[in-house]
Motif scaffolding. Structure first.
Motif, short mmCIF file in Angstrom:
data_model
loop_
_atom_site.label_atom_id
_atom_site.label_comp_id
_atom_site.label_asym_id
_atom_site.label_seq_id
_atom_site.Cartn_x
_atom_site.Cartn_y
_atom_site.Cartn_z
N VAL A 16 12.01 -0.06 1.09
CA VAL A 16 10.69 -0.88 0.65
C VAL A 16 10.78 -1.36 -0.90
O VAL A 16 10.43 -2.78 -0.89
CB VAL A 16 9.40 0.13 0.75
CG1 VAL A 16 8.07 -0.73 0.40
CG2 VAL A 16 9.10 0.36 2.27
N ASP A 17 11.32 -0.84 -1.74
CA ASP A 17 11.30 -1.06 -3.20
C ASP A 17 12.39 -2.35 -3.37
O ASP A 17 11.88 -3.25 -3.83
CB ASP A 17 11.96 -0.20 -3.91
CG ASP A 17 10.83 1.07 -4.17
OD1 ASP A 17 9.59 0.78 -4.13
OD2 ASP A 17 11.35 2.15 -4.76
N ARG A 18 13.44 -2.12 -2.32
CA ARG A 18 14.21 -3.26 -2.65
C ARG A 18 13.73 -4.68 -1.84
O ARG A 18 13.97 -5.70 -2.47
CB ARG A 18 15.82 -3.11 -1.75
CG ARG A 18 16.66 -2.06 -2.59
CD ARG A 18 18.23 -1.92 -2.10
NE ARG A 18 18.16 -1.73 -0.74
CZ ARG A 18 18.54 -0.46 -0.43
NH1 ARG A 18 18.83 0.32 -1.29
NH2 ARG A 18 18.38 -0.09 1.13
N TYR A 45 0.74 -1.20 0.06
CA TYR A 45 0.03 -0.05 -0.09
C TYR A 45 0.81 1.22 0.03
O TYR A 45 0.59 2.31 -0.81
CB TYR A 45 -0.87 0.00 1.29
CG TYR A 45 -2.13 -1.00 1.30
CD1 TYR A 45 -2.41 -1.67 0.11
CD2 TYR A 45 -3.08 -1.00 2.29
CE1 TYR A 45 -3.28 -2.49 -0.15
CE2 TYR A 45 -4.16 -1.69 2.08
CZ TYR A 45 -4.39 -2.61 1.14
OH TYR A 45 -5.26 -3.55 0.95
N TYR A 46 1.94 1.22 0.85
CA TYR A 46 2.88 2.42 0.98
C TYR A 46 3.60 2.79 -0.09
O TYR A 46 3.62 3.79 -0.72
CB TYR A 46 3.87 2.29 2.17
CG TYR A 46 4.88 3.48 1.99
CD1 TYR A 46 4.54 4.43 2.43
CD2 TYR A 46 6.11 2.81 1.84
CE1 TYR A 46 5.83 5.61 2.40
CE2 TYR A 46 7.34 3.94 1.69
CZ TYR A 46 6.88 5.10 1.69
OH TYR A 46 7.71 6.13 1.80
N GLN A 47 3.91 1.44 -0.99
CA GLN A 47 4.78 1.75 -2.29
C GLN A 47 3.83 2.45 -3.31
O GLN A 47 4.20 3.11 -4.10
CB GLN A 47 5.19 0.54 -2.69
CG GLN A 47 6.09 0.29 -3.81
CD GLN A 47 6.62 -0.89 -4.27
OE1 GLN A 47 5.69 -1.92 -4.68
NE2 GLN A 47 7.90 -1.22 -4.46
N ALA A 48 2.50 2.02 -3.40
CA ALA A 48 1.45 2.54 -4.36
C ALA A 48 1.48 4.14 -4.01
O ALA A 48 1.43 4.70 -5.09
CB ALA A 48 0.45 1.64 -4.51
N VAL A 49 0.99 4.45 -2.89
CA VAL A 49 0.81 5.57 -2.39
C VAL A 49 1.98 6.48 -2.90
O VAL A 49 2.00 7.76 -3.17
CB VAL A 49 0.56 5.78 -0.98
CG1 VAL A 49 0.23 7.37 -0.66
CG2 VAL A 49 -1.04 5.32 -0.93
N ALA A 50 3.21 6.03 -2.37
CA ALA A 50 4.43 6.96 -2.86
C ALA A 50 4.58 7.12 -4.20
O ALA A 50 5.20 8.31 -4.54
CB ALA A 50 5.53 6.18 -2.15
#
Length: 302
Positions: free
Chosen positions: A68-70, A8-13
């Motif tokens: 988070v991406d990694r 969720y955080y990755q998408a919002v970011a």
């Protein structure tokens, strides 16, 4: 924090927009907002700067996003490794090239040597290749111009002279060499920007303070010789095409270009942080184990 929360955080970011992220994730906006709020509470700091309904990733959010991406990428790679090992044995290898003719015989030889490998081929320009490597959509790019970006590694496969091809009977037919200023008024058959032929043409003319005249811009470098033979213009062609020889329906005359570094350099490029399946590792070893041209020479047309 849990895996879903990080997704969720990755998408919002990425969107810096709650409603767009919610639409992609197919969740309700209030649920997504609460998930981000819980994550910030757990980390003890806001990850976004908020101004009304607008949000912007702050310095802590950007810092956390890199990790988070990694982490999520590693998990995705693990899932891919298990799936490919189960389904195909050696797994999948994805390869992109500016022109398919460059690697047709290479991939054919590789498939013959490793029939259990799942090979996927893409045609892309340099900009698209860089994006595909960063997004891990392909494992390797066979590039004829430098690819820029962090975490990219490359090995040179071949370096060959680029010649000028002209139609039979052209005023330059029979010349041993020619300078760039002598070509200032000639119509060129070339590729669109982003491909190596166009990059070389623009670079050599810019070095002389000139702009090339274009008669044809295409997406397939391999078609240039046919168009030149038909009299649509002149163009730059790798010397390998002269070594290959041509069928009677595509005759051209060859002239050397008297200009510094009129060469094509073919490199194999990959993202060193990406997961490589067994098939991908075999492909890299196969491609770099002997001269690149050796993969083509047995198949040269007579």
């Amino acid at each position: 924090m849990d895996l879903l929360q990080l997704r969720y955080y990755q998408a919002v970011a990425r969107y810096e927009h709650i409603s767009r992220a919610a639409e992609e994730l197919r969740v309700a906006q209030p649920s997504l907002s609460r998930a981000i709020a819980r994550l910030e509470a757990e980390l003890g700091t806001p990850l976004f700067d908020r101004q009304g309904r607008r949000i912007r990733l702050n310095q802590y959010g950007a810092m956390f996003l890199r990790h988070v991406d990694r982490a999520l990428s590693e998990l995705d790679d693990g899932r891919r490794a298990v799936r490919e090992g189960r389904d195909t044995g050696l797994g999948r290898v994805g390869v992109a090239s500016e022109t398919l003719l460059t690697i047709t015989h290479l991939l054919g030889s590789f498939r013959a040597a490793y029939p259990r490998a799942d090979v996927r081929l893409f045609q892309s320009n340099a900009e698209e290749m860089g994006r595909q490597l960063r997004a891990r959509e392909v494992d390797f790019c066979v590039a004829s111009q430098p690819l820029t970006g962090t975490n990219l590694e490359s090995v040179e496969l071949a370096r060959e002279e680029v010649l000028l091809a002209v139609p039979p009977g052209h005023r330059l037919d029979g010349r041993e060499s020619v300078t760039i200023p002598e070509l200032a008024d000639e119509p060129f058959v070339t590729t669109r920007r982003g491909n190596w032929q166009r990059a070389l043409l623009d670079r050599l003319f810019a070095a002389e303070g000139l702009t090339p005249q274009l008669s044809c811009e295409g997406d397939e470098p391999g078609a240039s010789q046919d168009m030149i033979s038909a009299g649509l213009g002149i163009g730059f062609i790798p010397a390998m095409s002269r070594q290959v020889g041509t069928d009677s329906h595509v005759p051209v005359a060859w002239v050397r270009v008297d200009a510094p570094d009129c060469h094509r350099v073919v490199t194999l490029v990959w993202n060193r942080e990406s997961y490589l399946s067994e098939a991908a590792l075999k492909f890299r070893e196969f491609t770099t184990s002997k001269p690149f041209m050796a993969h083509r020479l047995p198949h040269l047309r007579r």
